[in-house]
Design a protein around this motif. Sequence first.
Motif, PDB file in Angstrom:
ATOM      1  N   GLY A 136     -16.604   9.462  13.397  1.00  0.00           N
ATOM      2  CA  GLY A 136     -16.585  10.877  13.018  1.00  0.00           C
ATOM      3  C   GLY A 136     -15.357  11.107  12.163  1.00  0.00           C
ATOM      4  O   GLY A 136     -14.564  10.181  11.947  1.00  0.00           O
ATOM      5  N   THR A 137     -15.194  12.323  11.659  1.00  0.00           N
ATOM      6  CA  THR A 137     -13.954  12.594  10.955  1.00  0.00           C
ATOM      7  C   THR A 137     -12.833  12.552  11.999  1.00  0.00           C
ATOM      8  O   THR A 137     -13.076  12.753  13.193  1.00  0.00           O
ATOM      9  CB  THR A 137     -13.931  13.983  10.282  1.00  0.00           C
ATOM     10  OG1 THR A 137     -13.982  14.972  11.316  1.00  0.00           O
ATOM     11  CG2 THR A 137     -15.111  14.166   9.334  1.00  0.00           C
ATOM     12  N   ILE A 138     -11.631  12.301  11.540  1.00  0.00           N
ATOM     13  CA  ILE A 138     -10.508  12.191  12.482  1.00  0.00           C
ATOM     14  C   ILE A 138     -10.376  13.502  13.276  1.00  0.00           C
ATOM     15  O   ILE A 138     -10.115  13.491  14.477  1.00  0.00           O
ATOM     16  CB  ILE A 138      -9.194  11.810  11.754  1.00  0.00           C
ATOM     17  CG1 ILE A 138      -8.055  11.615  12.735  1.00  0.00           C
ATOM     18  CG2 ILE A 138      -8.794  12.808  10.688  1.00  0.00           C
ATOM     19  CD1 ILE A 138      -8.028  10.300  13.408  1.00  0.00           C
ATOM     20  N   GLU A 139     -10.631  14.589  12.601  1.00  0.00           N
ATOM     21  CA  GLU A 139     -10.524  15.886  13.263  1.00  0.00           C
ATOM     22  C   GLU A 139     -11.561  16.012  14.386  1.00  0.00           C
ATOM     23  O   GLU A 139     -11.239  16.404  15.505  1.00  0.00           O
ATOM     24  CB  GLU A 139     -10.729  16.984  12.220  1.00  0.00           C
ATOM     25  CG  GLU A 139     -10.548  18.363  12.778  1.00  0.00           C
ATOM     26  CD  GLU A 139     -10.846  19.431  11.730  1.00  0.00           C
ATOM     27  OE1 GLU A 139     -11.550  19.122  10.749  1.00  0.00           O
ATOM     28  OE2 GLU A 139     -10.379  20.555  11.920  1.00  0.00           O
ATOM     29  N   GLU A 140     -12.807  15.655  14.075  1.00  0.00           N
ATOM     30  CA  GLU A 140     -13.875  15.738  15.088  1.00  0.00           C
ATOM     31  C   GLU A 140     -13.580  14.847  16.284  1.00  0.00           C
ATOM     32  O   GLU A 140     -13.731  15.263  17.432  1.00  0.00           O
ATOM     33  CB  GLU A 140     -15.215  15.273  14.484  1.00  0.00           C
ATOM     34  CG  GLU A 140     -15.832  16.233  13.511  1.00  0.00           C
ATOM     35  CD  GLU A 140     -16.963  15.597  12.690  1.00  0.00           C
ATOM     36  OE1 GLU A 140     -17.758  16.350  12.136  1.00  0.00           O
ATOM     37  OE2 GLU A 140     -17.046  14.344  12.583  1.00  0.00           O
ATOM     38  N   VAL A 141     -13.174  13.624  15.988  1.00  0.00           N
ATOM     39  CA  VAL A 141     -12.996  12.677  17.085  1.00  0.00           C
ATOM     40  C   VAL A 141     -11.791  13.063  17.946  1.00  0.00           C
ATOM     41  O   VAL A 141     -11.844  13.002  19.170  1.00  0.00           O
ATOM     42  CB  VAL A 141     -12.868  11.230  16.551  1.00  0.00           C
ATOM     43  CG1 VAL A 141     -12.549  10.265  17.680  1.00  0.00           C
ATOM     44  CG2 VAL A 141     -14.159  10.814  15.855  1.00  0.00           C
ATOM     45  N   LEU A 142     -10.711  13.518  17.318  1.00  0.00           N
ATOM     46  CA  LEU A 142      -9.535  13.909  18.110  1.00  0.00           C
ATOM     47  C   LEU A 142      -9.784  15.200  18.879  1.00  0.00           C
ATOM     48  O   LEU A 142      -9.378  15.335  20.019  1.00  0.00           O
ATOM     49  CB  LEU A 142      -8.299  14.094  17.218  1.00  0.00           C
ATOM     50  CG  LEU A 142      -7.612  12.850  16.672  1.00  0.00           C
ATOM     51  CD1 LEU A 142      -6.265  13.224  16.075  1.00  0.00           C
ATOM     52  CD2 LEU A 142      -7.416  11.784  17.737  1.00  0.00           C
ATOM     53  N   SER A 143     -10.454  16.141  18.255  1.00  0.00           N
ATOM     54  CA  SER A 143     -10.583  17.437  18.930  1.00  0.00           C
ATOM     55  C   SER A 143     -11.755  17.452  19.896  1.00  0.00           C
ATOM     56  O   SER A 143     -11.716  18.149  20.899  1.00  0.00           O
ATOM     57  CB  SER A 143     -10.695  18.572  17.912  1.00  0.00           C
ATOM     58  OG  SER A 143     -11.842  18.377  17.131  1.00  0.00           O
ATOM     59  N   SER A 144     -12.811  16.672  19.632  1.00  0.00           N
ATOM     60  CA  SER A 144     -13.912  16.648  20.596  1.00  0.00           C
ATOM     61  C   SER A 144     -14.541  15.258  20.670  1.00  0.00           C
ATOM     62  O   SER A 144     -15.645  15.045  20.171  1.00  0.00           O
ATOM     63  CB  SER A 144     -14.967  17.695  20.230  1.00  0.00           C
ATOM     64  OG  SER A 144     -15.461  17.438  18.942  1.00  0.00           O
ATOM     65  N   PRO A 145     -13.819  14.340  21.302  1.00  0.00           N
ATOM     66  CA  PRO A 145     -14.387  13.000  21.469  1.00  0.00           C
ATOM     67  C   PRO A 145     -15.655  13.083  22.312  1.00  0.00           C
ATOM     68  O   PRO A 145     -15.740  13.891  23.227  1.00  0.00           O
ATOM     69  CB  PRO A 145     -13.274  12.247  22.211  1.00  0.00           C
ATOM     70  CG  PRO A 145     -12.442  13.287  22.853  1.00  0.00           C
ATOM     71  CD  PRO A 145     -12.514  14.495  21.969  1.00  0.00           C
ATOM     72  N   ARG A 146     -16.640  12.229  21.988  1.00  0.00           N
ATOM     73  CA  ARG A 146     -17.908  12.298  22.717  1.00  0.00           C
ATOM     74  C   ARG A 146     -18.204  11.047  23.519  1.00  0.00           C
ATOM     75  O   ARG A 146     -18.980  11.091  24.445  1.00  0.00           O
ATOM     76  CB  ARG A 146     -19.036  12.563  21.723  1.00  0.00           C
ATOM     77  CG  ARG A 146     -18.806  13.880  20.999  1.00  0.00           C
ATOM     78  CD  ARG A 146     -19.900  14.183  20.053  1.00  0.00           C
ATOM     79  NE  ARG A 146     -21.028  14.741  20.764  1.00  0.00           N
ATOM     80  CZ  ARG A 146     -22.125  15.170  20.166  1.00  0.00           C
ATOM     81  NH1 ARG A 146     -22.234  15.094  18.862  1.00  0.00           N
ATOM     82  NH2 ARG A 146     -23.101  15.670  20.859  1.00  0.00           N
ATOM     83  N   HIS A 147     -17.603   9.935  23.145  1.00  0.00           N
ATOM     84  CA  HIS A 147     -17.815   8.726  23.938  1.00  0.00           C
ATOM     85  C   HIS A 147     -16.770   8.688  25.055  1.00  0.00           C
ATOM     86  O   HIS A 147     -15.593   8.957  24.804  1.00  0.00           O
ATOM     87  CB  HIS A 147     -17.681   7.485  23.052  1.00  0.00           C
ATOM     88  CG  HIS A 147     -18.188   6.247  23.720  1.00  0.00           C
ATOM     89  ND1 HIS A 147     -17.476   5.606  24.715  1.00  0.00           N
ATOM     90  CD2 HIS A 147     -19.345   5.549  23.573  1.00  0.00           C
ATOM     91  CE1 HIS A 147     -18.187   4.560  25.138  1.00  0.00           C
ATOM     92  NE2 HIS A 147     -19.318   4.507  24.456  1.00  0.00           N
ATOM     93  N   PRO A 148     -17.187   8.353  26.284  1.00  0.00           N
ATOM     94  CA  PRO A 148     -16.219   8.335  27.392  1.00  0.00           C
ATOM     95  C   PRO A 148     -15.022   7.432  27.116  1.00  0.00           C
ATOM     96  O   PRO A 148     -13.912   7.724  27.571  1.00  0.00           O
ATOM     97  CB  PRO A 148     -17.046   7.795  28.569  1.00  0.00           C
ATOM     98  CG  PRO A 148     -18.450   8.155  28.236  1.00  0.00           C
ATOM     99  CD  PRO A 148     -18.568   8.079  26.735  1.00  0.00           C
ATOM    100  N   TYR A 149     -15.205   6.362  26.357  1.00  0.00           N
ATOM    101  CA  TYR A 149     -14.056   5.509  26.040  1.00  0.00           C
ATOM    102  C   TYR A 149     -13.055   6.263  25.167  1.00  0.00           C
ATOM    103  O   TYR A 149     -11.849   6.256  25.427  1.00  0.00           O
ATOM    104  CB  TYR A 149     -14.512   4.224  25.334  1.00  0.00           C
ATOM    105  CG  TYR A 149     -13.337   3.384  24.886  1.00  0.00           C
ATOM    106  CD1 TYR A 149     -12.466   2.836  25.811  1.00  0.00           C
ATOM    107  CD2 TYR A 149     -13.080   3.171  23.535  1.00  0.00           C
ATOM    108  CE1 TYR A 149     -11.378   2.084  25.410  1.00  0.00           C
ATOM    109  CE2 TYR A 149     -11.998   2.420  23.128  1.00  0.00           C
ATOM    110  CZ  TYR A 149     -11.148   1.876  24.068  1.00  0.00           C
ATOM    111  OH  TYR A 149     -10.065   1.150  23.659  1.00  0.00           O
TER     112      TYR A 149
END
Length: 337
Positions: free
Chosen positions: A253-266
Motif C-alpha cells: 500500500g502507500t506508506i501512508e495507508e500502511v502506517l496509518s491502517s495496517p491490515r495484515h496482522p504481521y
Amino acid sequence: MTLQTEMENRDIGNLDNEVILNVKDVVVQFPRPKKKTPFNAVNGVSFELRKGETLGLVGESGSGKSMTALSLLGLVPVPGRIIEGSINLRDRRIDNLPINELRKVRGNDLGMVFQDPMTGLNPVRNIGSQLCESVIRHQNVSKSEALEIAFQALDDVGIPSARDRLEAFPHELSGGLRQRVMIALALINHPEVIIADEATTALDATIQAQILDLFRERLANATMILITHDMGVAAEICDRIAVMYAGRIVETGTIEEVLSSPRHPYTMGLLSAVPRFDIRRPKLVPIPGQPPTAEDIVQGCAFSSRCKFTKENCAERPLLEKRDNRQVACWFPKGEV
Ligand SMILES: Nc1ncnc2c1ncn2[C@@H]1O[C@H](COP(=O)(O)OP(=O)(O)O)[C@@H](O)[C@H]1O
Ligand SMILES: [Mg+2]
C-alpha cells in the motif's frame, strides 16, 4: 513539518505511471544437501515498480528482502537460483539473460547500493579508477572525460573536495563518505532503477540522517527500491511499501495507508508501538514467537503460528489479493472481520 504533511506534499504512489519493473511469482530456492526438501528464500514474490516511485521492501531480518533484490540483478549466490517466475524490465525479460547481457543491465538499467560499501568497492584501487572503469564500460567516452564524470558524480552526492578524493582508497574515507561513493557509483551511469539494500543500516544515527537527506534530495524523482528493516527509514523515503514475511509479500500500500491502517496482522504487530502517524521515527516492536526458519516447511500462512487472529482457514496459504487499492495476503485482514 510532520510526517503527515510531508506525505501530503508528495506525489505518492502514482498508479498511472508506467510500469518499469514487473516481478511475477519469483521463487528463489536453495538446495539443502542434508535434507530431502530444498528451501525457498523467496517464495512467490510479485510486485510492480512504477516510474518515479520509491518502493520500500520492509521486513525482519531473514524475510528475503536481499534475496529478492539479488534476483533482480542476477546475483543470487550459488547454489541458490530462481526456479520460478519472471522479471521484466519494461518489455524485456531479464531473469534468464546470459551473463554478458546481465552485466550491461547492471549499471545501465539497474544500479545497486549495498549495506556495506566495502563489499561494493575494491579495497586496493582508488575511488577515481573504480568510477572511471564503470563509466568507460557503460558510456562511450575518453579517459579524461570519464575522470570528469567521476568528479562530478562525487560532487553531486555531496563529497567535499571531490577532486582530491578521486585519488583516495576506500579505507582512507569515513563510513559515511564511503557510502556516498557507493551511491555515486550506483548513479554514475544514470540507471533507470536504483536498488538500495540497507544503505544506511551500518551508519551511526547522524550519518544515517545525512544519507537519508541525500536520498530525499538527490533521488526524489528516481525510480527506486529501498530495502530496510526499519519502518522509520521507509516512512521518510518511500511512496509505497511492500511488507515481507518468510519469503513472501504479505501487504502492500502507500506508506501512508500502511502506517496509518495496517491490515495484515504481521504489519499490525510491527507497528503496534506506533500510536500516531506523525511520530517521525516509528520503532518496530518484537512480535512474540519466531518467524519460520529454513528448517520449517510452511504450507499455509507463514505467520499463522504467531498470529492472534488465526483460524482454521489459515492452514491454507492466503494469496496477495487486491482489496480496494491495497494488497493483503490474509484470510482475516483488519477491517473485514
Ligand atoms: N547464501 C545463502 N545460502 C543459503 N541460504 C541463504 C543464503 N543467503 C541467505 N539465505 C537465507 O535466505 C533467507 C532470506 O535471506 P535474506 O534475503 O538475506 O533476508 P533479509 O535481507 O530480509 O534479511 C534467510 O533465511 C537466509 O538465511
Ligand atoms: Mg538483507
